[in-house]
Enzyme design. Structure first.
Site, PDB file in Angstrom:
ATOM      1  CG  ASP A 141      -1.918   1.119   1.228  1.00 23.14           C
ATOM      2  OD1 ASP A 141      -1.503   2.262   1.497  1.00 23.14           O
ATOM      3  OD2 ASP A 141      -3.108   0.871   0.972  1.00 23.14           O
ATOM      4  CD1 TRP A 170      -3.105   3.226  -2.009  1.00 22.48           C
ATOM      5  CD2 TRP A 170      -5.226   3.440  -2.677  1.00 22.48           C
ATOM      6  NE1 TRP A 170      -3.292   4.531  -2.391  1.00 22.48           N
ATOM      7  CE2 TRP A 170      -4.585   4.691  -2.809  1.00 22.48           C
ATOM      8  CE3 TRP A 170      -6.566   3.333  -3.032  1.00 22.48           C
ATOM      9  CZ2 TRP A 170      -5.241   5.818  -3.286  1.00 22.48           C
ATOM     10  CZ3 TRP A 170      -7.229   4.464  -3.505  1.00 22.48           C
ATOM     11  CH2 TRP A 170      -6.571   5.683  -3.625  1.00 22.48           C
ATOM     12  CG  ASP A 171      -2.934  -3.027   2.000  1.00 28.91           C
ATOM     13  OD1 ASP A 171      -2.717  -3.739   1.010  1.00 28.91           O
ATOM     14  OD2 ASP A 171      -2.036  -2.652   2.772  1.00 28.91           O
ATOM     15  CG  PHE A 172      -8.735  -1.612   4.921  1.00 29.21           C
ATOM     16  CD1 PHE A 172      -9.333  -2.673   5.588  1.00 29.21           C
ATOM     17  CD2 PHE A 172      -7.718  -0.936   5.561  1.00 29.21           C
ATOM     18  CE1 PHE A 172      -8.930  -3.039   6.863  1.00 29.21           C
ATOM     19  CE2 PHE A 172      -7.312  -1.284   6.838  1.00 29.21           C
ATOM     20  CZ  PHE A 172      -7.916  -2.347   7.490  1.00 29.21           C
ATOM     21  N   GLY A 175      -9.109  -5.424  -0.579  1.00 32.51           N
ATOM     22  CA  GLY A 175      -9.779  -6.535   0.072  1.00 32.51           C
ATOM     23  C   GLY A 175     -11.259  -6.593  -0.258  1.00 32.51           C
TER      24      GLY A 175
END
Length: 409
Positions: A141, A170-172, A175
């Protein structure tokens, strides 16, 4: 079993997902499915993966991060880097049944199960692979965020260096795309009988979000980066104001109605009406409010600075203005815990004890479901191998003796 508690049956009850992922994107996607009732089996190597001890940690060094991202899942500790462990993982990922054969991973290198291996066992398998950049180049991220220009928009207007943000957004978002991809693939399999091979790259997710906001085209058209504007809201009016007693609030006016309410609260309607001709502006228009944001801020700031927080809050609420207080995270969590309707709850997390955590933000009939604890690493190893793969007690014992699997410590 995780995925079966809570009031009534949840929408993904009975779905089996095998998650072989670490850090944020993959585990947050798996947890989104677990919160909706899926039986999500997280697979880690014995001793834990690279995120098992990641900060924040409690006083004993136990990762609050790991516990937070694995709520409601089951845990299998398996050395899938060995041929024997790989075979067991492959069997779990391709388990027969209409509600099985769903595999989510972010494994790189030789340990990764390929889609060809999976489809050789089960042609209709659903495989979602998360990666840094499309094609497999490593990225996280923080490196992706640096590469798409966000740190050059963040920070004070007079600050020259890039400013990273703390939240791995961006990670979340990645996901949630992974979870959405799984649900879409399940619908496709139900309709056609076909499986799916999907990949989601962090860099693609970031660029997609910026493209959807129109930010990429703005930069493309102008040929230059957008300048920093500090705490001002881009394209409209919104900024922070200190109060007389040291508090700070943000007041926002995205619409003409919100602008009118802000003027009513602060008693400045006549001031701005007189100012508009001089500015050749219509401040009920969002664009004009943005163009003259610094002038608006300068006129409003003394009103906030002359009043204590309680009066500011009362006046803004009475006028139905759009505003919010600035709080630190310690204040935010205590307020949330005191709110019976909040998604923040305190629960008993094995290995940690009482833990302030969250439930699913999707409410059923307006009511949040209770949070479910994360499993201890390897807590479900023996049960999964027995129930899902039919291994005998003796066979499981041999796997333990060989160090291929592990139970909770």
């Amino acid at each position: 079993m995780p995925g079966t508690s809570g009031p009534g049956e949840r929408p993904l009850e009975g779905l089996h997902v095998v998650e072989c992922a670490s850090f944020v994107a993959g585990p947050s996607g798996g947890m989104a499915l677990a919160r909706l009732g899926a039986d999500v089996l997280r697979v880690d190597p014995p001793g834990g993966g690279g995120d098992f001890h990641r900060w924040p940690v409690d006083d004993q060094g136990t990762s609050l991060y790991w516990a937070g991202l694995n709520k409601g899942k089951r845990s299998l500790a398996l050395d899938f880097r060995t041929p024997e462990g790989r075979e067991l993982l492959l069997a779990l990922a391709t388990e027969p049944g209409a509600d099985s054969g769903v595999y989510l991973d972010n494994v790189a290198g030789r340990a990764r199960l390929t889609h060809e291996e999976l489809t050789a066992r089960r042609p209709d398998v659903i495989h979602v692979h998360i990666e840094g950049a499309a094609g497999g180049k490593p990225a996280v991220d923080y490196t992706v965020n640096a590469g798409v220009g966000i740190p050059h928009l963040t920070g004070p207007a007079d600050h020259a260096a890039p400013v990273n943000h703390a939240l791995p957004a961006w990670d979340f978002l990645c996901g949630q795309y992974a979870a959405t991809g799984i649900l879409a693939a399940l619908h496709r399999r139900h309709r056609t009988g076909e499986g799916s091979s999907l990949s989601v790259a962090l860099s693609d997710v970031a660029l997609t979000a910026l493209g959807d906001l129109g930010w990429l085209d703005e930069a493309h058209r102008t040929g230059r980066p957008r300048p920093r504007i500090g705490n001002h809201t881009y394209g409209s009016f919104g900024v922070d104001f200190p109060t007389a007693d040291g508090h700070r609030v943000i007041a926002v006016a995205l619409t003409a109605g919100q602008w009118k309410a802000l003027l009513a609260a602060t008693g400045t309607a006549d001031v701005f009406a007189a100012l508009e001709p001089a500015l050749d502006a219509d401040l009920s228009d969002e664009s004009d409010r943005y163009r003259h944001r610094e002038t608006i801020e300068a006129i409003l700031r003394p009103w906030f600075a002359a009043r204590p927080y309680e009066e500011v809050a009362r006046r803004l609420d009475e006028a139905r203005a759009l505003w919010g207080p600035y709080r630190d995270m310690a204040e935010a969590v205590e307020l949330a815990l005191a709110d019976e309707n909040s998604v923040v709850r305190e629960m008993d997390q094995p290995g940690i004890g009482p833990m302030a955590t969250t439930t699913c933000p999707i409410r059923t009939d307006g009511v949040p479901t209770p949070p479910m604890p994360a499993p201890a690493l390897g807590a479900d190893t023996d049960a999964v191998l027995s129930e899902r793969l039919g291994l005998s007690h003796s066979e499981i014992g041999k796997l333990h003796d060989a160090g291929l699997v592990a139970g909770p410590r």
